[in-house]
Design a protein around this motif. Structure first.
Motif, PDB file in Angstrom:
ATOM      1  N   THR A 222       0.828  -1.205   0.000  1.00  0.00           N
ATOM      2  CA  THR A 222       0.000   0.000   0.000  1.00  0.00           C
ATOM      3  C   THR A 222       0.865   1.259   0.000  1.00  0.00           C
ATOM      4  O   THR A 222       0.566   2.245  -0.700  1.00  0.00           O
ATOM      5  CB  THR A 222      -0.926   0.005   1.230  1.00  0.00           C
ATOM      6  N   HIS A 223       1.949   1.228   0.768  1.00  0.00           N
ATOM      7  CA  HIS A 223       2.859   2.387   0.817  1.00  0.00           C
ATOM      8  C   HIS A 223       3.521   2.612  -0.533  1.00  0.00           C
ATOM      9  O   HIS A 223       3.589   3.756  -1.023  1.00  0.00           O
ATOM     10  CB  HIS A 223       3.911   2.146   1.893  1.00  0.00           C
ATOM     11  N   LEU A 224       4.000   1.550  -1.167  1.00  0.00           N
ATOM     12  CA  LEU A 224       4.651   1.693  -2.473  1.00  0.00           C
ATOM     13  C   LEU A 224       3.665   2.174  -3.529  1.00  0.00           C
ATOM     14  O   LEU A 224       4.006   3.013  -4.377  1.00  0.00           O
ATOM     15  CB  LEU A 224       5.262   0.353  -2.893  1.00  0.00           C
ATOM     16  N   ALA A 225       2.438   1.652  -3.506  1.00  0.00           N
ATOM     17  CA  ALA A 225       1.436   2.080  -4.478  1.00  0.00           C
ATOM     18  C   ALA A 225       1.086   3.548  -4.299  1.00  0.00           C
ATOM     19  O   ALA A 225       0.924   4.285  -5.282  1.00  0.00           O
ATOM     20  CB  ALA A 225       0.180   1.220  -4.337  1.00  0.00           C
ATOM     21  N   ALA A 226       0.985   3.996  -3.045  1.00  0.00           N
ATOM     22  CA  ALA A 226       0.670   5.400  -2.790  1.00  0.00           C
ATOM     23  C   ALA A 226       1.798   6.311  -3.270  1.00  0.00           C
ATOM     24  O   ALA A 226       1.551   7.371  -3.863  1.00  0.00           O
ATOM     25  CB  ALA A 226       0.416   5.608  -1.301  1.00  0.00           C
ATOM     26  N   ARG A 227       3.038   5.909  -3.044  1.00  0.00           N
ATOM     27  CA  ARG A 227       4.168   6.717  -3.500  1.00  0.00           C
ATOM     28  C   ARG A 227       4.226   6.778  -5.017  1.00  0.00           C
ATOM     29  O   ARG A 227       4.479   7.845  -5.601  1.00  0.00           O
ATOM     30  CB  ARG A 227       5.480   6.147  -2.960  1.00  0.00           C
ATOM     31  N   ALA A 228       3.988   5.659  -5.679  1.00  0.00           N
ATOM     32  CA  ALA A 228       4.000   5.647  -7.144  1.00  0.00           C
ATOM     33  C   ALA A 228       2.874   6.503  -7.704  1.00  0.00           C
ATOM     34  O   ALA A 228       3.054   7.245  -8.679  1.00  0.00           O
ATOM     35  CB  ALA A 228       3.882   4.215  -7.657  1.00  0.00           C
ATOM     36  N   ASP A 229       1.713   6.415  -7.093  1.00  0.00           N
ATOM     37  CA  ASP A 229       0.569   7.203  -7.557  1.00  0.00           C
ATOM     38  C   ASP A 229       0.821   8.685  -7.375  1.00  0.00           C
ATOM     39  O   ASP A 229       0.522   9.498  -8.239  1.00  0.00           O
ATOM     40  CB  ASP A 229      -0.678   6.787  -6.773  1.00  0.00           C
ATOM     41  N   LYS A 230       1.396   9.086  -6.244  1.00  0.00           N
ATOM     42  CA  LYS A 230       1.695  10.497  -6.000  1.00  0.00           C
ATOM     43  C   LYS A 230       2.714  11.007  -7.007  1.00  0.00           C
ATOM     44  O   LYS A 230       2.609  12.125  -7.516  1.00  0.00           O
ATOM     45  CB  LYS A 230       2.220  10.668  -4.574  1.00  0.00           C
ATOM     46  N   ARG A 231       3.709  10.183  -7.325  1.00  0.00           N
ATOM     47  CA  ARG A 231       4.743  10.604  -8.263  1.00  0.00           C
ATOM     48  C   ARG A 231       4.154  10.829  -9.657  1.00  0.00           C
ATOM     49  O   ARG A 231       4.468  11.803 -10.340  1.00  0.00           O
ATOM     50  CB  ARG A 231       5.852   9.553  -8.318  1.00  0.00           C
ATOM     51  N   LEU A 232       3.256   9.926 -10.088  1.00  0.00           N
ATOM     52  CA  LEU A 232       2.646  10.073 -11.396  1.00  0.00           C
ATOM     53  C   LEU A 232       1.738  11.295 -11.450  1.00  0.00           C
ATOM     54  O   LEU A 232       1.715  12.034 -12.429  1.00  0.00           O
ATOM     55  CB  LEU A 232       1.851   8.803 -11.741  1.00  0.00           C
ATOM     56  N   ARG A 233       0.982  11.511 -10.372  1.00  0.00           N
ATOM     57  CA  ARG A 233       0.066  12.650 -10.343  1.00  0.00           C
ATOM     58  C   ARG A 233       0.839  13.960 -10.404  1.00  0.00           C
ATOM     59  O   ARG A 233       0.472  14.878 -11.127  1.00  0.00           O
ATOM     60  CB  ARG A 233      -0.790  12.612  -9.077  1.00  0.00           C
ATOM     61  N   SER A 234       1.917  14.065  -9.636  1.00  0.00           N
ATOM     62  CA  SER A 234       2.687  15.306  -9.638  1.00  0.00           C
ATOM     63  C   SER A 234       3.356  15.535 -10.987  1.00  0.00           C
ATOM     64  O   SER A 234       3.448  16.662 -11.463  1.00  0.00           O
ATOM     65  CB  SER A 234       3.747  15.260  -8.531  1.00  0.00           C
ATOM     66  N   ARG A 235       3.778  14.461 -11.633  1.00  0.00           N
ATOM     67  CA  ARG A 235       4.416  14.620 -12.939  1.00  0.00           C
ATOM     68  C   ARG A 235       3.413  15.127 -13.964  1.00  0.00           C
ATOM     69  O   ARG A 235       3.678  16.037 -14.734  1.00  0.00           O
ATOM     70  CB  ARG A 235       5.003  13.277 -13.404  1.00  0.00           C
ATOM     71  N   HIS A 236       2.210  14.539 -13.956  1.00  0.00           N
ATOM     72  CA  HIS A 236       1.211  14.945 -14.926  1.00  0.00           C
ATOM     73  C   HIS A 236       0.670  16.347 -14.636  1.00  0.00           C
ATOM     74  O   HIS A 236       0.284  17.065 -15.549  1.00  0.00           O
ATOM     75  CB  HIS A 236       0.062  13.940 -14.937  1.00  0.00           C
ATOM     76  N   SER A 237       0.619  16.723 -13.350  1.00  0.00           N
ATOM     77  CA  SER A 237       0.102  18.048 -13.024  1.00  0.00           C
ATOM     78  C   SER A 237       1.056  19.145 -13.485  1.00  0.00           C
ATOM     79  O   SER A 237       0.637  20.243 -13.837  1.00  0.00           O
ATOM     80  CB  SER A 237      -0.134  18.165 -11.511  1.00  0.00           C
ATOM     81  N   ARG A 238       2.358  18.862 -13.528  1.00  0.00           N
ATOM     82  CA  ARG A 238       3.317  19.873 -13.957  1.00  0.00           C
ATOM     83  C   ARG A 238       3.371  19.980 -15.475  1.00  0.00           C
ATOM     84  O   ARG A 238       3.362  21.060 -16.033  1.00  0.00           O
ATOM     85  CB  ARG A 238       4.723  19.542 -13.407  1.00  0.00           C
ATOM     86  N   THR A 239       3.454  18.835 -16.141  1.00  0.00           N
ATOM     87  CA  THR A 239       3.564  18.823 -17.596  1.00  0.00           C
ATOM     88  C   THR A 239       2.618  17.771 -18.140  1.00  0.00           C
ATOM     89  O   THR A 239       3.008  16.617 -18.326  1.00  0.00           O
ATOM     90  CB  THR A 239       5.010  18.512 -18.043  1.00  0.00           C
ATOM     91  N   PRO A 240       1.364  18.125 -18.420  1.00  0.00           N
ATOM     92  CA  PRO A 240       0.371  17.131 -18.752  1.00  0.00           C
ATOM     93  C   PRO A 240       0.643  16.374 -20.035  1.00  0.00           C
ATOM     94  O   PRO A 240       0.305  15.210 -20.134  1.00  0.00           O
ATOM     95  CB  PRO A 240      -0.927  17.941 -18.863  1.00  0.00           C
TER      96      PRO A 240
END
Length: 251
Positions: A222-240
């Motif tokens: 669960t911790h790894l999935a949350a970290r991966a999801d946060k990383r993807l979301r932040s990447r897409h929010s900066r440069t969609p």
């Protein structure tokens, strides 16, 4: 049935077994679970990819008879109860390992039972990827293999990790059942002492440790999935759209 379960003599005997045998049993359980999961992912993830990209209308359509055969094989293996499957694969286990008894021998039926399950989990994760993202990659001239490697799998990493955690906990439960045919680990101790010798306190301790291992694996996943999801979301929010364009700019 439980008379004398918590008596001083039973507690002393249980403690002696816990100190002397449980450390090795815990290691065997973790070893079998992790290695079986890794092998199941190696076999199941490509199958899950094929089930998604090879369907009619997919990015890499495969012959209909081949897709039907894959689905039939996966469904058949998933429908066989694990205890029966362990017995059915005795010849394969003996051919690969040289024996059908022991910790290493239990890995073979565990992998065969788990990889169809992993394939279905991977299929469900990959289907969560937005079709718009795939169409965008196709419009940029990306090949089917590029879409799989640079779009489908990376975009579904959080879901894949979550489903891999489900697979780990499922395989952990299967590994306990393998103690019936001589597999090692906590399952063997629970069966040998709790079932055959009526030492229910030892069986209770083994069950508690199995539950604790499930919690450890689940929390880590669960911790790894949350970290991966946060990383993807932040990447897409900066440069969609730029990251996707950059992936295929040189191809």
């Amino acid at each position: 049935m439980f008379n004398g379960m918590f008596s001083g003599e039973a507690a002393a005997e249980a403690w002696q077994i816990i100190v002397t045998q449980f450390p090795l049993a815990i290691w065997e359980t973790v070893y079998v679970t992790v290695l079986s999961t890794a092998c199941a992912i190696v076999l199941g993830l490509p199958l899950g990819v094929l089930l998604v990209v090879g369907e009619p209308g997919g990015i890499l359509p495969l012959p209909r008879w081949l897709m039907q055969a894959l689905n039939v094989v996966i469904n058949l293996l998933r429908s066989v109860p694990f205890l029966i499957l362990m017995i059915l694969v005795f010849p394969l286990t003996r051919w690969l390992v040289g024996t059908v008894v022991g910790t290493t021998a239990s890995i073979v039926p565990l992998v065969i039972a788990a990889f169809p399950f992993v394939a279905r989990l991977a299929e469900s994760s990959l289907r969560e990827v937005s079709p718009n993202t795939i169409e965008m990659a196709q419009s940029m001239g990306a090949s089917a293999l590029q879409i799989i490697a640079k779009v489908l799998i990376p975009e579904s990493v959080p879901s894949l990790i979550s489903n891999a955690t489900i697979a780990v906990t499922t395989i952990l439960g299967y590994s306990a059942m393998s103690g019936i045919i001589g597999g090692g680990g906590l399952g063997k101790i629970a069966i040998n002492y709790g079932y055959y010798r009526y030492k229910y306190l030892i069986m209770l301790a083994a069950v508690i440790l199995l539950i604790a291992l499930v919690q450890v694996f689940q929390s880590a996943g669960t911790h790894l999935a949350a970290r991966a999801d946060k990383r993807l979301r932040s990447r897409h929010s900066r440069t969609p759209r730029r990251p996707l364009a950059r992936l295929f700019r040189r191809n």
